[in-house]
Write an enzyme that holds these catalytic residues in place. Structure first.
Site, mmCIF file in Angstrom:
data_model
loop_
_atom_site.group_PDB
_atom_site.id
_atom_site.type_symbol
_atom_site.label_atom_id
_atom_site.label_comp_id
_atom_site.label_asym_id
_atom_site.label_seq_id
_atom_site.Cartn_x
_atom_site.Cartn_y
_atom_site.Cartn_z
ATOM 1 N N MET A 187 0.688 -0.910 0.334
ATOM 2 C CA MET A 187 0.369 -0.147 -0.348
ATOM 3 C C MET A 187 0.619 1.029 0.059
ATOM 4 S SD MET A 187 -3.141 -0.927 2.605
ATOM 5 C CE MET A 187 -3.896 0.482 2.123
ATOM 6 N N VAL B 229 -4.292 6.257 -4.454
ATOM 7 C CA VAL B 229 -5.677 6.020 -4.282
ATOM 8 C C VAL B 229 -5.857 4.314 -5.074
ATOM 9 C CG1 VAL B 229 -7.807 6.593 -5.083
ATOM 10 C CG2 VAL B 229 -5.990 7.769 -5.344
ATOM 11 N N SER C 194 -4.194 1.425 -4.502
ATOM 12 C CA SER C 194 -3.983 0.004 -3.246
ATOM 13 C C SER C 194 -4.247 -0.273 -3.088
ATOM 14 C CB SER C 194 -2.088 0.343 -3.048
ATOM 15 O OG SER C 194 -1.839 1.740 -2.664
ATOM 16 N N MET D 25 5.756 -1.176 1.495
ATOM 17 C CA MET D 25 7.161 -1.014 1.103
ATOM 18 C C MET D 25 7.669 -0.430 1.374
ATOM 19 S SD MET D 25 6.900 -3.165 -2.947
ATOM 20 C CE MET D 25 8.369 -3.667 -2.518
ATOM 21 N N CYS E 185 11.185 -2.514 -10.950
ATOM 22 C CA CYS E 185 10.844 -2.831 -9.373
ATOM 23 C C CYS E 185 9.522 -3.869 -9.491
ATOM 24 C CB CYS E 185 10.424 -1.504 -9.362
ATOM 25 S SG CYS E 185 8.860 -1.567 -7.948
ATOM 26 N N GLY F 183 -2.177 -2.350 -6.605
ATOM 27 C CA GLY F 183 -3.239 -1.907 -7.160
ATOM 28 C C GLY F 183 -2.923 -1.066 -8.927
ATOM 29 N N CYS G 270 9.076 7.402 -8.837
ATOM 30 C CA CYS G 270 9.329 7.363 -7.353
ATOM 31 C C CYS G 270 10.500 8.406 -6.539
ATOM 32 C CB CYS G 270 8.844 6.525 -7.424
ATOM 33 S SG CYS G 270 9.605 4.986 -7.029
#
Lengths: 363, 383
Positions: free
Chosen positions: A1, A5, A7, A26, A96, A120, A193
């Protein structure tokens, strides 16, 4: 999570469907400077964790934070940097997914007693008529994420759920509102990210240090020097903006040559290729074919590529070659060539989508 | 639930709560006032200061109340360094709590030179290591009394003696030791000592810094003249009262608790080493008297500590891996890597910290649960 939104709703949907759900955030990346990471609020910072915890509380599920920083550093960040240094265009999300989420996270989830992991992602898992698991493009093709998932194995797919795959993004957001999830209005994450400011060249310079490629020269396809550039890590194939060349008409980066430090400039039509080669091939919706066998596919050469019809062949050396009906624009070495079967090529109903047959790394 | 994370925090003792309660309501006065209920608060603080001082053989006027161990450590390190003036070389150990380490890191950015002294395989920062690192411009030495992860009891009296001989200010972070083992500031020769209430059955949000009489320590928190102008801010009277009461109880029952807790710890260690092949003890031997009575820290090769903690949580066993960041994720412990464990071994570790409230039955239950979880994790890794 992740605290986002998608996940969050994925967890909520599973709980609604009666699964026993454990929330996991994570921790993969955190800036060394605590002030900077707080300001960025990136996908792995404290505020993201806090959001995930609030959602888990709202849904009524346990929540844990697991650290994957070591794996993320070696499998994603180092790979990302090395690829750029080689003049290639890496896709860190694929790395990833492959090595961090579906290797480490899946393994640790099994350890704590889970039967499967769910994310998600906008994608659907389907068992095809041939008995193999595949990923179908999502119902809402606008936010399809099957491209970044091509490397998952049959075993991994058998232990994966994508609760969001049957919905459109707008529906997911609406569900978040109706379930009063505290992140319903949170904007979508953008960019990579771990480079929240989008400055890839600056990031690579920090990572690579002395090994950062020096400034070099732009050349045209005949080798004529056109002017200085800032170093190869500042450019990607197909780039038009920010070149600083007084061309008088639109010019593009068509090739990057790490060995000489040259960046080749050309016309838009120079970017089109009808034949794309891929190595490090993964097979998903089909077993590896015999070398030379002609497989009709639709293939994408980057995440937001709509897909183009072509014929795929496996070569003797284990690589694949896709010959497109119409040339595709700017296939960049390091990105993925992901090939799909359609209802026509597969003679199988695919719920309005295509099925991932496999993928490879563009050579 | 079996609670084995007492180094993280402890429940407040019932007597402590009773002592605190009136100071939330009828005895709510601000100790700075001149009226009756203000002087009630003032008296309460004085009594608490007396009790807290007594637990470490100090004078009440050497005790300054703070908001907790972290504030005390920050205060001691920053102002200790500043008090040393031009002597800008500072010494600490590699295994300190982040409250100390991060303060030193910040001082480095101010231009100080900081040496993080190595420790041996059991976590000892040896007195001879400290002495060898001393230079004419060394201004502050800070070495913890007891390690929060592996329970190593440093030879503080010797280190304090060395610091005194060289005329260097000496601070010790005693957050894990205060109230658990006998401490005497004279014997330790400490100039500054940090402690925290919630590690010994007191409330969270209150701690103390011992400042030896005559040490010219500046203030960090500016404002009104509370704590003899050394630490401004309206006193947390209920918290301070609770701290005093917890200190009193800890002093009275220290010997019996120490015996009980170390007995349970030895039992747990015996059970775990019997049931878990290849488990390695981190830190000093349990029987040598150089380890905190309630501390156990094991490296269990072939497992991920994080997964083990989650499985134990599912069985109602509260344990820790020794170091958790603010998000709750486990990172390889700087203490375990400092004693020579690999990052892999450090991640495969488990910290169990006991208290006098634990029972033999709980210990046996926990040992069963831990062993079962470990064998599950190991079998998954092998398959």
């Amino acid at each position: 999570m992740s605290g986002g939104v998608d996940s969050s709703v994925a967890a909520w949907l599973l709980k609604e469907q009666g699964y026993r759900v454990i929330g996991v955030t994570m921790q993969i990346w955190q800036s060394e400077d605590p002030d900077a990471s707080a300001a960025e609020g990136g996908c792995c910072g404290l505020s993201a964790v806090e959001d995930a915890r609030r959602v888990a509380d709202a849904i009524g599920i346990p929540h844990y934070v697991m650290s994957f920083r070591t794996e993320f550093k070696t499998k994603v960040i180092d790979y990302f940097t090395e690829e750029y240094l080689k003049g290639r265009t890496p896709n860190p999300c694929i790395a990833c997914n492959r090595y961090v989420k579906w290797e480490s996270l899946l393994r640790r989830s099994m350890e704590i007693g889970a039967d499967a992991i769910a994310t998600g992602h906008y994608a659907r898992i389907r068992r095809l008529n041939n008995g193999r698991y595949s990923i179908l493009t999502s119902a809402g093709m606008t936010k399809d994420q099957s491209y970044a998932l091509y490397a998952l194995t049959q075993d991994q797919l058998s232990r994966t759920l994508f609760p969001c795959g049957d919905y459109e993004k707008t529906q997911i957001r609406e569900m978040a509102r109706q379930a009063h999830l505290p992140v319903a209005e949170k904007p979508d994450s953008q960019e990579i990210c771990f480079v929240p400011d989008g400055d890839y060249a600056g990031f690579i310079e920090k990572e690579a240090g002395d090994r950062t490629p020096p400034p070099g020269v732009f050349v045209d396809r005949d080798g004529r020097e056109l002017g200085p550039h800032q170093g190869i890590t500042h450019y990607t194939i197909g780039q038009r903006r920010g070149l600083g060349l007084p061309a008088g008409h639109r010019v593009y980066v068509t090739q990057i040559r790490p060995e000489t430090g040259e960046v080749v400039i050309g016309e838009n039509e120079d970017l089109f290729q009808s034949v794309v080669k891929g190595t490090d091939v993964c097979w998903m919706g089909m077993q590896a074919p015999k070398p030379g066998e002609e497989i009709p596919v639709v293939a994408k050469v980057r995440y937001n590529h709509p897909g183009e019809r072509g014929i795929l062949r496996l070569l003797e050396d284990g690589s694949v070659v896709c010959t497109f009906e119409r040339p595709v624009r700017a296939p960049a070495p390091g990105q993925a060539l992901v090939f799909y079967g359609t209802p026509e090529t597969m003679r199988e109903e695919l719920s309005g989508g295509w099925a991932v047959l496999g993928g490879a790394c563009i050579a | 639930m079996v609670y084995l994370d007492n180094a993280a925090t402890t429940p407040v003792e019932p007597e402590v709560i009773q002592a605190m309660l009136p100071y939330f309501t009828e005895r709510f006065g601000n100790a700075s006032g001149i009226y009756e209920i203000a002087s009630v608060s003032k008296t309460a603080i004085r009594n608490a200061r007396q009790k807290c001082a007594q637990l470490m053989g100090a004078q009440p006027e050497e005790v300054f109340f703070t908001s907790g161990g972290t504030e005390s450590d920050n205060w001691a390190v920053f102002e200790g360094a500043h008090a040393a003036g031009e002597k800008r070389h500072l010494l600490t150990s590699a295994v300190e709590h982040p409250a100390v380490l991060q303060s030193f890191r910040a001082l480095e950015r101010e231009g100080y030179e900081v040496e993080y002294l190595p420790v041996d395989g059991e976590g000892f920062c040896l007195p001879e290591t400290v002495e060898a690192a001393i230079r004419p411009d060394t201004g502050l030495i800070s070495i913890m009394t007891a390690n929060n992860e592996i329970g190593t009891l440093q030879r503080i009296a010797q280190i304090g003696g060395i610091a005194k001989k060289h005329g260097i200010l000496f601070h010790t972070d005693a957050v894990q030791a205060y109230g658990q083992i006998p401490l005497d500031t004279e014997e330790l020769q400490a100039d500054l000592l940090s402690a925290s209430a919630h590690k010994l059955g007191g409330p969270k949000g209150v701690g103390l810094l011992y400042v030896r009489k005559g040490v010219p320590l500046g203030s960090r928190q500016k404002g009104g003249g509370q704590e003899r102008a050394r630490r401004a801010g309206t006193e947390n009277v209920p918290g301070i009262v609770g701290f005093g009461e917890a200190a009193r109880i800890a002093g009275e029952r220290m010997r019996e608790r120490q015996e009980r807790v170390s007995g349970l710890r030895d039992l747990l260690l015996a059970l775990l080493t019997d049931k878990i092949p290849n488990a390695l003890l981190n830190g000093p031997a349990a029987y040598g008297g150089e380890r905190l009575p309630g501390n156990l820290n094991l490296t269990i090769p072939g497992i991920e500590g994080e997964s083990l903690l989650i499985l134990l949580d599912g069985q109602g066993i509260c344990a820790s891996s020794g170091s958790a960041c603010s998000t709750g994720a486990a990172e390889p412990s700087h203490v375990l890597t400092a004693i020579g464990r690999s990052p892999e071994q450090a991640k495969a570790s488990l910290r169990l910290t006991l208290s006098h409230r634990n029972t033999e039955e709980e210990i046996r239950e926990a040992a069963e649960g831990i062993a079962a979880a470990v064998s599950r994790l190991r079998s998954l890794r092998e398959s």
